[in-house]
Design a protein around this motif. Structure first.
Motif, short mmCIF file in Angstrom:
data_model
loop_
_atom_site.label_atom_id
_atom_site.label_comp_id
_atom_site.label_asym_id
_atom_site.label_seq_id
_atom_site.Cartn_x
_atom_site.Cartn_y
_atom_site.Cartn_z
N UNK A 151 0.85 -1.24 0.02
CA UNK A 151 -0.01 -0.06 -0.10
C UNK A 151 0.81 1.32 -0.15
N UNK A 152 0.16 2.39 -0.58
CA UNK A 152 0.81 3.73 -0.55
C UNK A 152 0.03 4.48 0.39
N UNK A 153 0.39 4.58 1.55
CA UNK A 153 -0.38 5.09 2.90
C UNK A 153 -0.09 6.45 3.04
N UNK A 154 -1.05 7.03 3.32
CA UNK A 154 -1.06 8.55 3.54
C UNK A 154 -1.46 9.05 5.04
N UNK A 155 -0.72 9.84 5.80
CA UNK A 155 -1.30 10.30 7.18
C UNK A 155 -1.88 11.45 6.99
N UNK A 156 -3.27 11.52 7.10
CA UNK A 156 -4.05 12.79 6.98
C UNK A 156 -4.10 13.32 8.58
N UNK A 157 -3.36 14.23 8.75
CA UNK A 157 -3.21 14.78 10.08
C UNK A 157 -4.71 15.54 10.46
N UNK A 158 -5.33 16.28 9.51
CA UNK A 158 -6.40 17.01 9.68
C UNK A 158 -7.74 16.07 9.95
N UNK A 159 -7.87 15.17 9.14
CA UNK A 159 -8.77 14.03 9.19
C UNK A 159 -8.49 12.92 10.35
N UNK A 160 -7.37 12.93 10.95
CA UNK A 160 -7.00 11.90 11.89
C UNK A 160 -6.90 10.48 11.54
N UNK A 161 -6.22 10.24 10.43
CA UNK A 161 -6.51 8.80 9.69
C UNK A 161 -5.15 8.63 9.31
N UNK A 162 -4.92 7.33 8.76
CA UNK A 162 -3.95 6.87 7.76
C UNK A 162 -4.77 6.15 6.91
N UNK A 163 -4.58 6.30 5.53
CA UNK A 163 -5.36 5.85 4.66
C UNK A 163 -4.60 5.32 3.28
N UNK A 164 -5.11 4.38 2.47
CA UNK A 164 -4.76 3.96 1.14
C UNK A 164 -5.75 3.87 0.16
N UNK A 165 -5.73 4.46 -0.88
CA UNK A 165 -6.53 4.31 -1.92
C UNK A 165 -6.47 2.84 -2.53
N UNK A 178 -8.39 1.31 -6.09
CA UNK A 178 -9.38 1.70 -6.85
C UNK A 178 -10.28 2.73 -6.29
N UNK A 179 -11.49 2.37 -6.13
CA UNK A 179 -12.61 3.33 -5.92
C UNK A 179 -12.86 3.11 -4.43
N UNK A 180 -12.36 2.69 -3.64
CA UNK A 180 -12.29 2.41 -2.17
C UNK A 180 -11.18 3.05 -1.44
N UNK A 181 -11.35 2.95 -0.14
CA UNK A 181 -10.05 2.94 0.75
C UNK A 181 -9.93 2.23 2.04
N UNK A 182 -8.81 1.85 2.18
CA UNK A 182 -8.61 1.31 3.41
C UNK A 182 -8.05 2.34 4.58
N UNK A 183 -8.71 2.27 5.89
CA UNK A 183 -8.15 3.15 6.60
C UNK A 183 -8.07 2.80 8.20
N UNK A 184 -6.97 3.52 8.77
CA UNK A 184 -7.14 3.54 10.20
C UNK A 184 -7.13 4.78 10.81
N UNK A 185 -8.25 4.80 11.85
CA UNK A 185 -8.68 6.35 12.19
C UNK A 185 -8.14 6.14 13.75
N UNK A 186 -8.05 7.51 14.40
CA UNK A 186 -7.82 7.65 15.50
C UNK A 186 -8.23 9.04 16.07
#
Length: 93
Positions: free
Chosen positions: A3-17, A19-27
């Motif tokens: 995965x190419x994982x992005x940390x979105x500090x504003x949305x408080x999550x780590x996610x990866x695209x 296709x049309x969906x996302x995998x995520x870890x929220x905090x």
């Protein structure tokens, strides 16, 4: 699949695209500046491929590199942390 994982500090999550969906870890961040990992999601078609572990590993490396603490409210995070003792010292229960 790596995965190419992005940390979105504003949305408080780590996610990866995916296709049309996302995998995520929220905090959320507690008053004590502890990252409380509360939810991991991997779309059904991508499960059982180690993608949740990749999200958790990225998040826990972030915790370690920034000398933070975390709470594993999500069972996926707790299981990963229990299997990887290098993150135990950063865990707050």
């Amino acid at each position: 699949m790596k995965l190419q994982i992005t940390h979105d500090q504003d949305d408080l999550r780590f996610y990866a695209s995916l296709d049309q969906e996302e995998a995520e870890l929220t905090y959320f961040v507690t008053e004590d500046n502890v990252l409380d990992f509360d939810y991991t999601f991997v779309p059904e078609n991508y499960r059982n491929q180690g993608l949740a572990d990749q999200l958790v590993e990225t998040a826990l490396r972030y915790v370690k590199e920034n000398n933070l603490k975390f709470t594993p409210s999500c069972p996926v995070v707790e299981a990963y942390a229990n299997r990887h003792p290098e993150y135990q010292e950063f865990m707050v229960l």
